[in-house]
Write a protein that holds these residues in place. Structure first.
Motif, mmCIF file in Angstrom:
data_model
loop_
_atom_site.group_PDB
_atom_site.id
_atom_site.type_symbol
_atom_site.label_atom_id
_atom_site.label_comp_id
_atom_site.label_asym_id
_atom_site.label_seq_id
_atom_site.Cartn_x
_atom_site.Cartn_y
_atom_site.Cartn_z
ATOM 1 N N CYS A 48 0.598 -1.167 -0.080
ATOM 2 C CA CYS A 48 0.040 -0.347 -0.008
ATOM 3 C C CYS A 48 0.830 1.258 0.234
ATOM 4 C CB CYS A 48 -0.507 -0.088 1.832
ATOM 5 S SG CYS A 48 -2.497 1.217 1.287
ATOM 6 N N HIS A 50 0.264 4.273 1.419
ATOM 7 C CA HIS A 50 -0.179 4.605 2.704
ATOM 8 C C HIS A 50 1.023 3.892 3.470
ATOM 9 C CE1 HIS A 50 -2.552 5.120 6.571
ATOM 10 N NE2 HIS A 50 -2.551 6.120 6.539
ATOM 11 N N HIS A 75 -7.065 -0.078 5.660
ATOM 12 C CA HIS A 75 -7.761 1.145 5.828
ATOM 13 C C HIS A 75 -8.921 1.468 4.652
ATOM 14 C CE1 HIS A 75 -3.755 2.309 8.048
ATOM 15 N NE2 HIS A 75 -4.694 2.354 8.515
HETATM 16 S S1 FES Z 1 -2.294 1.079 4.819
HETATM 17 FE FE1 FES Z 1 -3.594 1.037 2.767
HETATM 18 S S2 FES Z 1 -4.525 2.678 3.171
HETATM 19 FE FE2 FES Z 1 -3.881 2.636 4.876
#
Ligand code: FES
Length: 121
Positions: A48, A50, A75
């Motif tokens: 990801c 994020h 998330h």
């Molecule tokens: S780790 Fe993927 S949206 Fe937060």
């Protein structure tokens, strides 16, 4: 020059489905996945944008129920399957790390640039 990594044979990944494979990045094995989105194939590193963690809590489950988006299980960020760009969620505007794919006959392969190869190979 590029290393070729076998990903799947023709017909193996149905439309709206994915398949995981392993690539070497910076000398380390990392997970990647290919997705068949409306008959076109795309591949990304399974990380990801994020938090750098894998996105499939359930093995090889990357897509939303309607199979329109790649969804991070942590998330819930949504990424476009054809561009890897996040359109909703914490990493909005960032894109998954793409991996180039090509067909060689009936074999779908990932092209790994020299710079991505394991230095020992
Ligand atoms: S780790 Fe993927 S949206 Fe937060």
């Amino acid at each position: 020059m590029a290393d070729l990594i076998p990903v799947a044979v023709r017909g193996e990944i149905a439309e709206g489905h994915t398949k995981k494979f392993i690539v070497i990045r910076s000398g380390q094995e990392v997970e990647a996945f290919a997705v068949n989105f409306h008959g076109e194939f795309y591949a990304y590193v399974n990380e990801c944008r994020h938090v750098p963690m894998t996105m499939d809590w359930v093995e090889n489950q990357f897509l939303t129920e309607d199979r329109c988006f790649i969804q991070c299980a942590t998330h819930g960020a949504l990424f476009q399957p054809d561009t890897g760009v996040c359109i909703e969620g914490p990493p909005a505007g960032k894109a998954l790390h793409p991996i180039q794919l090509e067909w060689q006959g009936d074999q779908l392969v990932a092209l790994l640039p020299d710079a991505e190869r394991d230095e020992d190979s």
